[in-house]
Design an enzyme around this catalytic site. Sequence first.
Site, PDB file in Angstrom:
ATOM      1  N   ARG A 113      -2.852 -20.350  38.761  1.00 18.22           N
ATOM      2  CA  ARG A 113      -3.049 -21.550  38.473  1.00 18.22           C
ATOM      3  C   ARG A 113      -4.635 -21.723  38.418  1.00 18.22           C
ATOM      4  NH1 ARG A 113       0.390 -27.060  39.875  1.00 18.22           N
ATOM      5  NH2 ARG A 113      -0.440 -27.979  38.074  1.00 18.22           N
ATOM      6  N   HIS A 128       3.410 -30.256  36.085  1.00 18.94           N
ATOM      7  CA  HIS A 128       3.226 -31.405  37.358  1.00 18.94           C
ATOM      8  C   HIS A 128       2.453 -30.595  38.465  1.00 18.94           C
ATOM      9  CE1 HIS A 128       4.947 -33.374  40.632  1.00 18.94           C
ATOM     10  NE2 HIS A 128       5.182 -34.254  39.938  1.00 18.94           N
ATOM     11  N   TYR A 129       1.827 -31.333  39.216  1.00 18.49           N
ATOM     12  CA  TYR A 129       0.806 -30.818  40.342  1.00 18.49           C
ATOM     13  C   TYR A 129       1.620 -29.953  41.171  1.00 18.49           C
ATOM     14  CZ  TYR A 129       2.713 -34.509  43.318  1.00 18.49           C
ATOM     15  OH  TYR A 129       3.579 -35.352  44.284  1.00 18.49           O
ATOM     16  N   ARG A 130       2.914 -30.002  41.481  1.00 18.44           N
ATOM     17  CA  ARG A 130       3.650 -29.385  42.329  1.00 18.44           C
ATOM     18  C   ARG A 130       3.843 -27.875  41.781  1.00 18.44           C
ATOM     19  NH1 ARG A 130       7.685 -34.059  43.264  1.00 18.44           N
ATOM     20  NH2 ARG A 130       6.540 -35.041  45.159  1.00 18.44           N
TER      21      ARG A 130
END
EC number: 3.1.15.-
Length: 181
Positions: A113, A128-130
């Site tokens: 990431r 998604h941020y997860r």
Amino acid sequence: MSADENNLIWIDLEMTGLDPERDRIIEIATLVTDASLNILAEGPTIAVHQSDAQLALMDDWNVRTHTGSGLVDRVKASTMGERDAELATIEFLKTWVPAGKSPICGNSIGQDRRFLFKYMPELEAYFHYRYLDVSTLKELARRWKPEILAGFTKQGTHQAMDDIRESVAELAYYREHFIKL
């Protein structure tokens, strides 16, 4: 097939090193599973062109590994830059998962990431941020039930699609042998 917000996007990058300030992405692959980890589709596996000067910055481990797998030759021959690879990957993902729904899935995925944020920000924003990081379960098993680790062996080819398939299989293994559902 229509996009399903419960599908999971799995990704793996191969890079010239571990420092996003110095190193670059040289391969990207994605696949999509349903929530039960059944593989629905494999996205494109793309060797990302980098200059000879960039490749010359690789350390011995990366030179040996990526030359041995044939990736260095594929990178040199590739006509796809980071932006082209990013757009091709997003185009594939749109068919399977709406933007902003799937966590980023893989092994030690935080490292990938970091590179996406720097070099493929539109793709990074698609997630998604997860995180769904299989290495978290591996670290917990190592500490809480180390005998579990002997039951799953990775090939470690350091080729992006092979690594993703292994990550999915590894999570399925932990689901069966480590997590009590």
